[in-house]
Design a protein around this motif. Structure first.
Motif, PDB file in Angstrom:
ATOM      1  N   GLN A  86       0.847  -1.199   0.000  1.00  0.00           N
ATOM      2  CA  GLN A  86       0.000   0.000   0.000  1.00  0.00           C
ATOM      3  C   GLN A  86       0.889   1.257   0.000  1.00  0.00           C
ATOM      4  O   GLN A  86       2.021   1.204   0.472  1.00  0.00           O
ATOM      5  CB  GLN A  86      -0.908   0.008   1.234  1.00  0.00           C
ATOM      6  CG  GLN A  86      -2.000  -1.029   1.174  1.00  0.00           C
ATOM      7  CD  GLN A  86      -2.944  -0.915   2.362  1.00  0.00           C
ATOM      8  OE1 GLN A  86      -2.799  -0.003   3.201  1.00  0.00           O
ATOM      9  NE2 GLN A  86      -3.915  -1.836   2.452  1.00  0.00           N
ATOM     10  N   PRO A  87       0.356   2.381  -0.489  1.00  0.00           N
ATOM     11  CA  PRO A  87       1.154   3.623  -0.520  1.00  0.00           C
ATOM     12  C   PRO A  87       1.417   4.147   0.890  1.00  0.00           C
ATOM     13  O   PRO A  87       0.630   3.902   1.816  1.00  0.00           O
ATOM     14  CB  PRO A  87       0.267   4.599  -1.314  1.00  0.00           C
ATOM     15  CG  PRO A  87      -1.111   4.059  -1.202  1.00  0.00           C
ATOM     16  CD  PRO A  87      -0.999   2.578  -1.059  1.00  0.00           C
ATOM     17  N   PHE A  88       2.545   4.845   1.029  1.00  0.00           N
ATOM     18  CA  PHE A  88       2.871   5.447   2.330  1.00  0.00           C
ATOM     19  C   PHE A  88       1.851   6.538   2.632  1.00  0.00           C
ATOM     20  O   PHE A  88       1.369   7.221   1.722  1.00  0.00           O
ATOM     21  CB  PHE A  88       4.278   6.058   2.296  1.00  0.00           C
ATOM     22  CG  PHE A  88       5.379   5.062   1.996  1.00  0.00           C
ATOM     23  CD1 PHE A  88       6.459   5.427   1.204  1.00  0.00           C
ATOM     24  CD2 PHE A  88       5.324   3.764   2.487  1.00  0.00           C
ATOM     25  CE1 PHE A  88       7.489   4.519   0.918  1.00  0.00           C
ATOM     26  CE2 PHE A  88       6.333   2.841   2.211  1.00  0.00           C
ATOM     27  CZ  PHE A  88       7.410   3.231   1.424  1.00  0.00           C
ATOM     28  N   ILE A  89       1.524   6.681   3.920  1.00  0.00           N
ATOM     29  CA  ILE A  89       0.596   7.742   4.355  1.00  0.00           C
ATOM     30  C   ILE A  89       1.401   8.773   5.142  1.00  0.00           C
ATOM     31  O   ILE A  89       2.117   8.423   6.084  1.00  0.00           O
ATOM     32  CB  ILE A  89      -0.535   7.159   5.239  1.00  0.00           C
ATOM     33  CG1 ILE A  89      -1.323   6.112   4.458  1.00  0.00           C
ATOM     34  CG2 ILE A  89      -1.438   8.287   5.761  1.00  0.00           C
ATOM     35  CD1 ILE A  89      -2.107   6.637   3.274  1.00  0.00           C
ATOM     36  N   TYR A  90       1.286  10.032   4.741  1.00  0.00           N
ATOM     37  CA  TYR A  90       2.046  11.077   5.438  1.00  0.00           C
ATOM     38  C   TYR A  90       1.490  11.301   6.848  1.00  0.00           C
ATOM     39  O   TYR A  90       0.294  11.087   7.088  1.00  0.00           O
ATOM     40  CB  TYR A  90       1.965  12.390   4.647  1.00  0.00           C
ATOM     41  CG  TYR A  90       2.850  12.421   3.427  1.00  0.00           C
ATOM     42  CD1 TYR A  90       2.318  12.351   2.146  1.00  0.00           C
ATOM     43  CD2 TYR A  90       4.245  12.477   3.564  1.00  0.00           C
ATOM     44  CE1 TYR A  90       3.134  12.351   1.021  1.00  0.00           C
ATOM     45  CE2 TYR A  90       5.065  12.487   2.451  1.00  0.00           C
ATOM     46  CZ  TYR A  90       4.506  12.419   1.174  1.00  0.00           C
ATOM     47  OH  TYR A  90       5.334  12.410   0.079  1.00  0.00           O
ATOM     48  N   PRO A  91       2.354  11.729   7.763  1.00  0.00           N
ATOM     49  CA  PRO A  91       1.874  12.098   9.111  1.00  0.00           C
ATOM     50  C   PRO A  91       0.877  13.257   9.025  1.00  0.00           C
ATOM     51  O   PRO A  91       0.901  14.042   8.077  1.00  0.00           O
ATOM     52  CB  PRO A  91       3.141  12.514   9.850  1.00  0.00           C
ATOM     53  CG  PRO A  91       4.234  12.610   8.851  1.00  0.00           C
ATOM     54  CD  PRO A  91       3.810  11.930   7.609  1.00  0.00           C
ATOM     55  N   LYS A  92      -0.010  13.332  10.027  1.00  0.00           N
ATOM     56  CA  LYS A  92      -1.000  14.414  10.081  1.00  0.00           C
ATOM     57  C   LYS A  92      -0.743  15.169  11.391  1.00  0.00           C
ATOM     58  O   LYS A  92      -0.850  14.594  12.471  1.00  0.00           O
ATOM     59  CB  LYS A  92      -2.417  13.808  10.059  1.00  0.00           C
ATOM     60  CG  LYS A  92      -3.512  14.725   9.525  1.00  0.00           C
ATOM     61  CD  LYS A  92      -4.728  13.881   9.111  1.00  0.00           C
ATOM     62  CE  LYS A  92      -5.832  14.755   8.520  1.00  0.00           C
ATOM     63  NZ  LYS A  92      -6.427  15.696   9.507  1.00  0.00           N
ATOM     64  N   ASN A  93      -0.399  16.430  11.278  1.00  0.00           N
ATOM     65  CA  ASN A  93       0.124  17.131  12.461  1.00  0.00           C
ATOM     66  C   ASN A  93      -0.922  17.483  13.498  1.00  0.00           C
ATOM     67  O   ASN A  93      -0.582  17.916  14.591  1.00  0.00           O
ATOM     68  CB  ASN A  93       0.861  18.401  12.027  1.00  0.00           C
ATOM     69  CG  ASN A  93       2.213  18.041  11.398  1.00  0.00           C
ATOM     70  OD1 ASN A  93       2.615  16.859  11.440  1.00  0.00           O
ATOM     71  ND2 ASN A  93       2.891  19.012  10.812  1.00  0.00           N
ATOM     72  N   ASN A  94      -2.198  17.319  13.160  1.00  0.00           N
ATOM     73  CA  ASN A  94      -3.198  17.660  14.200  1.00  0.00           C
ATOM     74  C   ASN A  94      -3.623  16.431  15.001  1.00  0.00           C
ATOM     75  O   ASN A  94      -4.544  16.485  15.799  1.00  0.00           O
ATOM     76  CB  ASN A  94      -4.432  18.315  13.553  1.00  0.00           C
ATOM     77  CG  ASN A  94      -5.142  17.339  12.604  1.00  0.00           C
ATOM     78  OD1 ASN A  94      -4.624  16.253  12.339  1.00  0.00           O
ATOM     79  ND2 ASN A  94      -6.289  17.739  12.122  1.00  0.00           N
ATOM     80  N   LEU A  95      -2.911  15.303  14.795  1.00  0.00           N
ATOM     81  CA  LEU A  95      -3.194  14.084  15.582  1.00  0.00           C
ATOM     82  C   LEU A  95      -2.099  13.891  16.632  1.00  0.00           C
ATOM     83  O   LEU A  95      -0.947  14.293  16.421  1.00  0.00           O
ATOM     84  CB  LEU A  95      -3.245  12.862  14.660  1.00  0.00           C
ATOM     85  CG  LEU A  95      -4.383  12.799  13.646  1.00  0.00           C
ATOM     86  CD1 LEU A  95      -4.230  11.564  12.754  1.00  0.00           C
ATOM     87  CD2 LEU A  95      -5.743  12.777  14.356  1.00  0.00           C
ATOM     88  N   ASP A  96      -2.440  13.237  17.720  1.00  0.00           N
ATOM     89  CA  ASP A  96      -1.401  12.964  18.723  1.00  0.00           C
ATOM     90  C   ASP A  96      -0.554  11.776  18.260  1.00  0.00           C
ATOM     91  O   ASP A  96      -0.850  11.143  17.240  1.00  0.00           O
ATOM     92  CB  ASP A  96      -2.017  12.715  20.114  1.00  0.00           C
ATOM     93  CG  ASP A  96      -2.805  11.405  20.194  1.00  0.00           C
ATOM     94  OD1 ASP A  96      -3.825  11.374  20.905  1.00  0.00           O
ATOM     95  OD2 ASP A  96      -2.429  10.411  19.536  1.00  0.00           O
ATOM     96  N   TYR A  97       0.484  11.480  18.999  1.00  0.00           N
ATOM     97  CA  TYR A  97       1.522  10.541  18.572  1.00  0.00           C
ATOM     98  C   TYR A  97       0.950   9.167  18.204  1.00  0.00           C
ATOM     99  O   TYR A  97       1.207   8.639  17.125  1.00  0.00           O
ATOM    100  CB  TYR A  97       2.531  10.407  19.728  1.00  0.00           C
ATOM    101  CG  TYR A  97       3.874   9.832  19.383  1.00  0.00           C
ATOM    102  CD1 TYR A  97       4.134   8.483  19.568  1.00  0.00           C
ATOM    103  CD2 TYR A  97       4.907  10.626  18.892  1.00  0.00           C
ATOM    104  CE1 TYR A  97       5.375   7.931  19.281  1.00  0.00           C
ATOM    105  CE2 TYR A  97       6.162  10.086  18.603  1.00  0.00           C
ATOM    106  CZ  TYR A  97       6.385   8.749  18.798  1.00  0.00           C
ATOM    107  OH  TYR A  97       7.627   8.216  18.498  1.00  0.00           O
ATOM    108  N   ALA A  98       0.152   8.598  19.085  1.00  0.00           N
ATOM    109  CA  ALA A  98      -0.384   7.250  18.843  1.00  0.00           C
ATOM    110  C   ALA A  98      -1.414   7.268  17.725  1.00  0.00           C
ATOM    111  O   ALA A  98      -1.409   6.407  16.833  1.00  0.00           O
ATOM    112  CB  ALA A  98      -0.998   6.692  20.122  1.00  0.00           C
ATOM    113  N   ALA A  99      -2.273   8.280  17.723  1.00  0.00           N
ATOM    114  CA  ALA A  99      -3.309   8.376  16.688  1.00  0.00           C
ATOM    115  C   ALA A  99      -2.663   8.552  15.316  1.00  0.00           C
ATOM    116  O   ALA A  99      -3.081   7.940  14.324  1.00  0.00           O
ATOM    117  CB  ALA A  99      -4.247   9.540  16.997  1.00  0.00           C
TER     118      ALA A  99
END
Ligand code: SDX
Length: 431
Positions: free
Chosen positions: A185-198
């Motif tokens: 599957q394609p890589f998913i970029y981090p989302k900065n408005n989520l906390d570390y675990a989420a």
């Protein structure tokens, strides 16, 4: 902490040597043997370091008899209930719980480093799709020193700091990339408005065509797993990081060495091995067969997720993990209940068995963690990479402590040599 001029007297063939005895803040006294070889021309002998303190540390303390684990003095049970992973990272790195401003600033600094250099994507393309994620993250972590030259000078505190933040921030991204790569599957970029675990869960389980909503209770359970695995004194992988760091190796290389050591089934690889063992057992009625094998000295089989070098009554992390397993399995539909049922029955039988009682064998941190991760949807191959992601802050904290210690020197153990005495070369014609 220095002792009060107490000494241990070593008598070798009638000659006596006085060795200083020092008291720690908590735990067993230590005998300082640093001058033993210089004064007495003898080595101590302690394969596996069962009785050896390798360093002084302020970070984590384990009381094996009482089943206590303290991060900078705070019981892990209290942190698991009241804190969260990013706050525990701050505590381990800097020694105190942060105030609101400190926590927000630290969280922001980590968040701003969650992306990896885009060129690193090509590293993953070089691996087979069926490569074990631990092989991938070991390689990618080592390769980080090729990308972040501005944070490899360990003599510069600012570079040590930025390297630490980068590794804590990027490991979830790298681990999720290893997972995505393995399933095509394609890589998913981090989302900065989520906390570390989420953020980690989303990078692992989101697919582009679908919206992915993080289940808060699952994110909380994952965050708790991160906290429980964050540090653990001078275990094998942490000692590896310290030894690699003692040569002046760059921080990325040291953490890569720690990841490689963690992979072993006797250490961090046990969570993967434990779930595979529970699946192999399959049902409670087959447990006696495996208990018998575990007791058989001629059989190399061991109960994975059982036993510990230090904990001799119970692993406090296993207790918390067991509660979490119940909570998570009540949350998710795809519960593979047989493994939990087998785990509970195996624990009950083993704890009543004399063989295990005599050897102080109890469930350790790896016994229930795999059941939780399996229920959340992770393949067993991702269990140890998640352990590595969690332990990175512990490795870094210990590495920073060692590098900043003015008395630190390269680690260089000696040996008890049992090989041939000196002898002369024999020409081939005479052999
Ligand atoms: C981790 O060090 C850390 O802090 C590690 C860790 C961390 O957070 O960093 O806590 C994480 O690595 C947890 C441990 C995960 N490993 C496993 O679950 C693998 C199974 N456990 C064993 O391999 C073993 O218990 C160790 C490696 C964990 C500890 O080994 P020790 O302290 O060297 O103990 P030992 O091998 O000397 O065993 C003592 C006796 C032996 O029997 P006898 O020779 O006395 O007859 O206990 C037996 C062993 O055969 N034994 C087991 C057993 N573990 C030890 N028998 C059956 N099943 C087991 N799991």
């Amino acid at each position: 902490m220095s002792g009060n001029n107490r000494v241990a007297v070593l008598d070798i063939d009638g000659k006596q040597f006085k060795l200083p005895v020092e008291s720690p803040s908590i735990g067993p006294d230590v005998i300082d043997i640093r001058r033993l070889y210089r004064d007495a021309r003898v080595f101590t002998f302690d394969p596996g370091y069962t009785s050896t303190a390798s360093c002084e540390s302020d970070i984590t303390f384990i009381d094996g008899e009482l089943g206590k684990l303290l991060y900078r003095g705070y019981p892990v049970e209290q942190l698991a209930i009241n804190s969260h992973f990013i706050e525990v990272c701050y505590l381990l790195l800097y020694g105190e719980l942060p105030n609101k401003n400190q926590l927000d600033d630290f969280d922001e600094r980590v968040t701003m480093h969650t992306m990896v250099h885009d060129q690193m994507n090509y590293f993953f393309r070089g691996f087979r799709r069926d490569a074990h994620p631990m092989a991938i993250i070991t390689g990618v972590m080592g390769a980080m020193s090729a990308f972040y030259h501005d944070s490899t000078d360990i003599s510069d505190p600012d570079q040590r700091e930025i390297a630490s933040i980068r590794m804590i921030a990027k490991l979830p991204t790298i681990v999720s990339m290893a997972y995505k790569y393995s399933i095509g599957q394609p890589f998913i970029y981090p989302k900065n408005n989520l906390d570390y675990a989420a953020n980690f869960l989303r990078m692992c389980f989101k697919v582009p065509p679908e919206k992915y909503i993080v289940e808060p209770d699952i994110a909380r359970a994952v965050d708790r797993i991160f906290m429980l695995h964050a540090d653990h004194e001078q275990n094998a992988s942490t000692s590896t990081v310290r030894l690699a760091g003692s040569s002046g190796a760059n921080p990325f290389a040291c953490i890569a060495a720690g990841i490689a050591c963690l992979w072993g089934p006797a250490h961090g690889g046990a969570n993967e091995a434990c779930l595979m063992m529970l699946r192999q057992i399959g049902s409670p009625d087959r447990i006696p067969e495996f208990i018998k094998r575990a007791k058989d000295p001629s059989d190399p089989f061991r109960l994975m997720g059982f036993g510990h070098r230090v904990y001799k009554n119970f692993d406090p992390r296993a207790k918390i993990m067991k509660q979490s397993a119940d909570e998570v399995l009540n949350l998710v539909s795809n519960t593979n209940l047989p493994t939990l049922e087998v785990a509970r029955e195996l624990e009950r039988i083993a704890l009543e068995d004399e063989f295990f009682q005599e050897r102080h064998l109890y469930p350790n941190v790896d016994f229930y963690s795999g059941i939780i991760l399996d229920a959340i949807g992770f393949p067993t191959s991702m269990f140890t990479p998640i352990f590595a992601l969690s332990r990175t802050v512990g490795w870094i904290s210990q590495w920073k402590e060692m590098v900043a210690d003015p008395t630190q020197k390269i680690g260089r153990p000696r040996q008890k040599y049992t090989g041939s005495r000196e002898r002369s070369f024999t020409p081939l014609s005479e052999r």
